[in-house]
Design a protein around this motif. Sequence first.
Motif, PDB file in Angstrom:
ATOM      1  N   THR A 196      46.563   9.359  27.213  1.00  0.00           N
ATOM      2  CA  THR A 196      45.113   9.318  26.998  1.00  0.00           C
ATOM      3  C   THR A 196      44.425  10.407  27.803  1.00  0.00           C
ATOM      4  O   THR A 196      43.546  11.121  27.300  1.00  0.00           O
ATOM      5  CB  THR A 196      44.565   7.940  27.399  1.00  0.00           C
ATOM      6  OG1 THR A 196      45.266   6.923  26.686  1.00  0.00           O
ATOM      7  CG2 THR A 196      43.081   7.833  27.110  1.00  0.00           C
ATOM      8  N   TYR A 197      44.821  10.537  29.067  1.00  0.00           N
ATOM      9  CA  TYR A 197      44.236  11.569  29.922  1.00  0.00           C
ATOM     10  C   TYR A 197      44.516  12.966  29.361  1.00  0.00           C
ATOM     11  O   TYR A 197      43.633  13.832  29.344  1.00  0.00           O
ATOM     12  CB  TYR A 197      44.810  11.496  31.333  1.00  0.00           C
ATOM     13  CG  TYR A 197      44.481  10.260  32.126  1.00  0.00           C
ATOM     14  CD1 TYR A 197      43.414   9.424  31.791  1.00  0.00           C
ATOM     15  CD2 TYR A 197      45.237   9.915  33.244  1.00  0.00           C
ATOM     16  CE1 TYR A 197      43.117   8.291  32.542  1.00  0.00           C
ATOM     17  CE2 TYR A 197      44.950   8.791  34.006  1.00  0.00           C
ATOM     18  CZ  TYR A 197      43.901   7.979  33.647  1.00  0.00           C
ATOM     19  OH  TYR A 197      43.614   6.867  34.389  1.00  0.00           O
ATOM     20  N   TYR A 198      45.754  13.186  28.913  1.00  0.00           N
ATOM     21  CA  TYR A 198      46.107  14.527  28.450  1.00  0.00           C
ATOM     22  C   TYR A 198      45.319  14.909  27.199  1.00  0.00           C
ATOM     23  O   TYR A 198      44.818  16.031  27.093  1.00  0.00           O
ATOM     24  CB  TYR A 198      47.606  14.623  28.172  1.00  0.00           C
ATOM     25  CG  TYR A 198      48.005  16.009  27.704  1.00  0.00           C
ATOM     26  CD1 TYR A 198      47.936  17.101  28.563  1.00  0.00           C
ATOM     27  CD2 TYR A 198      48.424  16.227  26.394  1.00  0.00           C
ATOM     28  CE1 TYR A 198      48.275  18.377  28.128  1.00  0.00           C
ATOM     29  CE2 TYR A 198      48.767  17.493  25.964  1.00  0.00           C
ATOM     30  CZ  TYR A 198      48.688  18.562  26.834  1.00  0.00           C
ATOM     31  OH  TYR A 198      49.011  19.826  26.401  1.00  0.00           O
ATOM     32  N   ALA A 199      45.199  13.972  26.256  1.00  0.00           N
ATOM     33  CA  ALA A 199      44.423  14.264  25.045  1.00  0.00           C
ATOM     34  C   ALA A 199      42.981  14.609  25.409  1.00  0.00           C
ATOM     35  O   ALA A 199      42.388  15.544  24.852  1.00  0.00           O
ATOM     36  CB  ALA A 199      44.472  13.071  24.089  1.00  0.00           C
ATOM     37  N   GLU A 200      42.417  13.870  26.356  1.00  0.00           N
ATOM     38  CA  GLU A 200      41.047  14.151  26.786  1.00  0.00           C
ATOM     39  C   GLU A 200      40.973  15.492  27.512  1.00  0.00           C
ATOM     40  O   GLU A 200      40.008  16.253  27.346  1.00  0.00           O
ATOM     41  CB  GLU A 200      40.543  13.036  27.700  1.00  0.00           C
ATOM     42  CG  GLU A 200      39.075  13.188  28.095  1.00  0.00           C
ATOM     43  CD  GLU A 200      38.578  12.044  28.958  1.00  0.00           C
ATOM     44  OE1 GLU A 200      38.027  12.329  30.041  1.00  0.00           O
ATOM     45  OE2 GLU A 200      38.737  10.873  28.559  1.00  0.00           O
ATOM     46  N   ALA A 201      41.993  15.795  28.311  1.00  0.00           N
ATOM     47  CA  ALA A 201      42.017  17.068  29.031  1.00  0.00           C
ATOM     48  C   ALA A 201      42.037  18.253  28.073  1.00  0.00           C
ATOM     49  O   ALA A 201      41.362  19.265  28.285  1.00  0.00           O
ATOM     50  CB  ALA A 201      43.226  17.120  29.963  1.00  0.00           C
ATOM     51  N   VAL A 202      42.822  18.133  26.996  1.00  0.00           N
ATOM     52  CA  VAL A 202      42.905  19.219  26.009  1.00  0.00           C
ATOM     53  C   VAL A 202      41.569  19.407  25.317  1.00  0.00           C
ATOM     54  O   VAL A 202      41.103  20.540  25.131  1.00  0.00           O
ATOM     55  CB  VAL A 202      44.017  18.917  24.976  1.00  0.00           C
ATOM     56  CG1 VAL A 202      43.952  19.905  23.809  1.00  0.00           C
ATOM     57  CG2 VAL A 202      45.390  18.979  25.642  1.00  0.00           C
ATOM     58  N   SER A 203      40.923  18.316  24.948  1.00  0.00           N
ATOM     59  CA  SER A 203      39.698  18.421  24.160  1.00  0.00           C
ATOM     60  C   SER A 203      38.459  18.679  25.011  1.00  0.00           C
ATOM     61  O   SER A 203      37.491  19.295  24.545  1.00  0.00           O
ATOM     62  CB  SER A 203      39.490  17.160  23.316  1.00  0.00           C
ATOM     63  OG  SER A 203      39.413  16.015  24.138  1.00  0.00           O
TER      64      SER A 203
END
Length: 341
Positions: A278-285
Amino acid sequence: MKTILLLAFCALAASAYALEESERVNGENGWYVPQQDGSFEWIDMDEAEEWLDNQEMLESRALSTSPVKFYLFTQSNPKKGQKITATSKSIASSNFNPAHPTRFVIHGWTQNYKAGMNKDICAAWLSQGDYNVIIVDWARARSVDYASSVVAVPKVGKKVASMVNFLVSNSGMSLNDLYVIGHSLGAHVAGYTGKNTNGQVHTIIGLDPALPLFNYNKPNKRLSSTDAWYVESIQTNGGGLGFLKPIGKGAFYPNGGKSQPGCPLDVTGACSHARSCTYYAEAVSQDNFGTMKCGDYEAAVAKECGSTYSSVRMGADTNAYMVEGDFYVPVNSKAPFGNIN
């Protein structure tokens, strides 16, 4: 065969009580191995590794016990993946474009290519521009027996590497902008992918790399910081389902890396473990996870890295060129989880 393997491992676990409970340190002298029902079985390290070595030899002799499928998503087909194979006809008839950077995404235990983490990470990358996002579906991950999924990891990694090698040799894909992203067991599959490509993968992102049955002191048998030009690890359930010691060249510890806010009564660690995705997807976007540079990982775990934000953001696309070391990451208990606008 799977039934025999499962029974053998259960018998091994049942006999492995040489260490008293007070002496057990998960990942150091044995492991608490997750079971289908959410419980954990302890097994001493020496016995487990001997069993794993024997199973790995049997696995390497098998013809094809680790089916792997690949689904391509692009801005032309962001919701419905195109199944692709390592043939010129398949790639030519797909939306694969070698001029665009490629991202492989690899799920963990009990999941498949339709898992939420795949959808979230795929959508995040496609929101940033033109990418080839290839979701890896490895059937052995859906075994109810965690140990048999672990045994399959090296062979699955080699099969993903074969697809990478094909795309480089036959379809013009560049390793220079290739990311391989894996969660839990999938992080170690990503590591074996990097170990088996013809040339060096640019970046591997390990999302809370799985701890049970993986030895920190044997980097050749897990995701290692040398498996790509840059390896980043986001460690959210350290000492439980994931590693606590740093795995990546850049190792990030949200909330200290052991447990995550907004995950109450997280007895099995599953919620904190999944937060890495979840954190990584948010970090990318959104590129919104500020960090504090730490002297070592113990300081990151203890949240003793000062209060001054560094110039580094967790999951940033530029990290490969500037990041090394351990970082503490403050996070919120609900979305948006990042703390920087």
